[in-house]
Design a protein around this motif. Structure first.
Motif: not given
Length: 552
Positions: A359, A363, A367, A379, A389, A393, A396
């Motif tokens: 993943w 992510q 970001e 999200t 993601a 963080k 997660i």
């Protein structure tokens, strides 16, 4: 006594010197009426009976909104009666006793109605001769007056000879009419005409205005002398809020000589109507009002402010709605873009065991997308509802809590929340949830509000200034006219207003000049022409309009 003729008699509702009044029912037409019967002790006097029944011959001729209607007259079992309209209300006498003096507007409104009723009666040859508060009923919550009791009315069409015989029957101590409200000619036993009713009306209006009788003396002799020779307390000494016009009307009605009163009840009604209109127009104006230039500028500014406020509000609301729609469209496009870009990786991970799923690319993309200035929350959750993601963080690996239906768009105070289903090759692999902030939009709205407010304020100030200077332009000739009228009121008519205006003000000046000329001619019929221009008017003489000189 339960029945007179066909009428069923009810409770007594009134009583006078000559008669009693009962509530009654007319079964032939199922109508409630008032029935007046002569007092038992007076029924044996033929002259009294004749006088009592004369009311029907007088009032029976009259059909008017402010005169109580006579339905029937006759005798039953030796009881003379008059069947009349039942008026549901209190007499003016009762109202004055309980409430005291009336407001100026109510005095004028009721007086107009009474004068109109008298005008109708006089035009039909009927003189009431007993106008007083107890003969005036007030109905419709104090808004309407009804004149009644023509018991001593004289019918003019009887002829002068018969009228003189009627007067000759009245001896000292038997003056017809209520003493406190009778005219000087009634008090002295002289023949009367319709102007006697006008004097009595003046007494009633005085009492409505002041709250006290115009002639308060006790005893018939003292009262007759006061009415014939004395004067009421000046209204301006009794109260302070009576308009000058109403004081003039009352004073003219109470003139001792009939020739000095109004010529007719119609003239009284018309002048009272004008006074009523003036009072109603000035109802909300304070006694010491602002100058016209100030009032006009404030009125125009307030009107402009209201109009601009409504317009600006509508524009801002429309602009806000349009900007929100644009922002929502942009947020939806960004969320769909993220959903499309993470779809391939999420589809690949869906076919792998959990331990082999990668993943990190999702992510990294999340970001990068969240780094955009307006993104406040992002999200990405898989099909199992686990967040894979996020911009934060710490989220997660936690369970995703859905906030609304999938593929939804929600407008909130803090931003625009968009959810999109992640689809790839016709299958669902998760959900993207993104919140786009509305700071830029709100900033743009605040800027628009400030600019529109500033523009509106500028327009209001311009309108106020235009109103102020326009009123100043109008005030100048009005001040000149006022000064000229003051000079005339002081006895100076040796001047005219010259001008070059061709508008309404010019017409007003011309009318003033005509008025002054008529005043001078009435004082000196041999004088003609115009007088010199008063320096007080300070109006420049037009070279093309020279003044006429006085003829010696």
């Amino acid at each position: 006594m339960t029945r007179i003729g066909r009428y069923r008699i009810g409770a007594a509702i009134g009583e006078g010197a000559m008669a009693q009044v009962f509530l009654a029912h007319d079964p032939s037409i199922e109508r409630t009426i008032a029935i007046k019967v002569l007092r038992p002790e007076l029924r044996g006097d033929p002259e009294v009976v004749q006088r009592f029944l004369k009311e029907s011959r007088a009032a029976g001729m009259l059909s008017h909104a402010h005169i109580a209607t006579i339905y029937d007259v006759g005798q039953s079992d030796g009881i003379p009666y008059i069947a009349m309209e039942h008026v549901d209300g209190d007499s003016l006498e009762t109202m004055l006793t309980h409430q005291g003096r009336l407001t100026t507007e109510r005095v004028l409104a009721l007086s107009v109605q009474i004068a109109d009723a008298l005008d109708f009666a006089h035009r039909h040859g009927v003189i009431h001769r007993d106008i007083k508060p107890s003969n005036i009923l007030i109905t419709d919550k104090g808004r309407s007056a009804k004149l009644l009791d023509f018991g001593i009315a004289r019918i003019e069409i009887l002829g002068e000879a018969r009228a003189e015989r009627e007067v000759s029957r009245t001896v000292v101590g038997q003056i017809m009419g209520t003493p406190r409200y009778m005219s000087p000619e009634q008090a002295m036993g002289l023949p009367v005409d319709h102007r006697s009713d006008l004097f009595s009306l003046g007494s009633v209006i005085y009492e409505m205005t002041v709250g006290k009788p115009a002639f308060p003396a006790n005893g018939l002799a003292s009262l007759a002398i006061q009415i014939a020779q004395g004067s009421p307390i000046p209204i301006e000494q009794a109260i302070t809020d009576c308009p000058r016009g109403l004081r003039f009307v009352i004073a003219k009605l109470l003139a001792k000589k009939p020739a000095d009163r109004f010529t007719s009840a119609a003239a009284v009604r018309d002048v009272l109507k004008l006074e009523l209109e003036a009072v109603q127009q000035d109802r909300d104006v304070r006694r010491r009002g602002l100058a016209m230039r100030t009032k006009l500028s404030l009125t125009m500014a307030a009107t402009a402010a209201v109009a601009l406020g409504l317009s600006v509000g509508f524009v801002l609301d429309s602009q806000k709605s349009a900007l929100e729609t644009m922002a929502l469209t942009s947020a939806s496009s960004m969320t769909s873009f993220v959903a499309r870009n993470v779809g391939v990786r999420m589809a690949e991970n869906a076919d792998l065991p959990v331990a082999e799923q990668d993943w990190l690319p999702v992510q990294a993309f999340a970001e990068t997308a969240a780094a955009q200035g307006n993104v406040r929350l992002l999200t990405v959750a898989d099909e199992g509802g686990v967040i894979r993601a996020a911009d934060d963080k710490a989220l997660i690996g936690k369970r995703y809590v859905a906030r609304g239906a999938s593929d939804a768009a929600i407008v909130g105070d803090k931003g625009f929340r968009i959810t999109r289903t992640v689809r790839y090759a016709g299958h669902n692999f998760g959900r993207v949830d993104m919140v786009i902030g509305r700071g830029a939009l709100d900033g743009a709205m605040r800027t628009a509000e400030i600019l529109l407010f500033a523009l509106s304020l500028f327009v209001v100030l311009v309108v106020a200034a235009v109103g102020y200077f326009s009123a100043r332009q109008l005030s100048a000739p009005l001040r000149r006219l006022n000064k000229a009228l003051t000079d005339v009121a002081g006895g100076n008519t040796a001047f005219r207003i010259s001008h070059r205006r061709r508008d309404e003000i010019g017409s007003l000046f011309d009318t003033f000049n005509d008025l002054v000329e008529h005043i001078e001619l009435s004082r000196n019929p041999d004088a003609t022409g115009d007088g010199p221009v008063s320096d007080a008017t300070k109006i420049v003489v037009a070279p093309t309009l020279p003044l006429k000189r006085r003829v010696a």
